[in-house]
Design a protein around this motif. Structure first.
Motif: not given
Length: 242
Positions: A44-57
């Motif tokens: 959820l936090r990744l989709v909300a842009g609250l954390e940076e992803l390690t890989e992917g889009s």
């Protein structure tokens, strides 16, 4: 909402999300369920842009969530955490108007009018001059929802908004979220309230061990196909038997 996720990975000390792929179109409410530690909140936090992803889009409504676009993206979404995130030294009214004025550049008069309208709509008007500590947990969480709603977001994100509440306060908060469905608001909710997810969401994601194990319309909760989801539901639902 439209959501496209390709090879999404997130590592901390060890892998938490392990290559998630998903493509959804024209969904209003997505319910995310699964055992603790399975990766739901991280997703959820990744989709909300609250954390940076390690890989992917991640692409939300045609916009890829990248560093250079994150500031504008955050102005279009609302996020409600497990516990309310209200400023403790500000009244409920000021908690909401401050965001509207400082971040969204709405003048004070219009910000107050909009906030008062929403507080009345969601049964909080009598509490607008109180500090968060003077409210119950359910009232504080509902105020957090109103604050997120005040910016008129394209999407709302809920991260287990009732996890710290007793059953009565949980009911209050879920009733507030249910009103958002009636108003055709798009949102993604991580929840342990399986019955609520089944009745409210139009699409379910079951996340376990860092992967989407099963996904589909709410009827997957009545007839799960994977062993993981069957075991999860048997444990969760067994406590509801008379």
């Amino acid at each position: 909402m439209n959501l496209t996720i390709k090879n999404l990975k997130k590592d901390y000390d060890k892998p938490v999300l392990k290559g998630i792929n998903l493509e959804l179109k024209n969904k209003n409410i997505i319910g995310v369920i699964g055992p603790s530690g399975g990766g739901k909140s991280t997703f959820l936090r990744l989709v909300a842009g609250l954390e940076e992803l390690t890989e992917g889009s991640i692409i939300v409504n045609g916009l890829e969530i990248t560093k250079d676009k994150i500031k504008d993206y955050h102005k279009k979404i609302g996020f409600v955490f497990q516990s309310h995130s209200l400023f403790p030294h500000l009244t409920i009214l000021r908690n909401i108007t401050l965001i509207l004025e400082k971040i969204h550049k709405i003048n004070k008069k219009n910000a107050e009018e909009k906030t008062i309208y929403l507080l009345e709509k969601f049964g909080l008007l009598e509490h607008m001059h109180k500090l968060p500590e003077q409210l119950s947990g359910g009232q504080s969480q509902r105020a957090s929802i109103v604050r997120s709603l005040a910016i008129n977001p394209d999407i709302l994100f809920f991260d287990e908004p009732t996890s710290s509440l007793d059953p009565i306060l949980t009911y209050e908060v879920l009733e507030t979220i249910l009103k958002l469905k009636d108003e055709k608001k798009d949102f993604i909710i991580v929840t342990h309230e399986i019955g609520f997810a089944r009745d409210v969401a139009d699409y379910i994601l079951f996340i376990d061990e860092g992967k989407i194990i099963e996904h589909g319309p709410p009827n997957i909760l009545s007839s799960p196909k994977t062993k993981n989801l069957k075991i999860f539901l048997s444990k969760v639902l067994s406590w509801n038997k008379n």
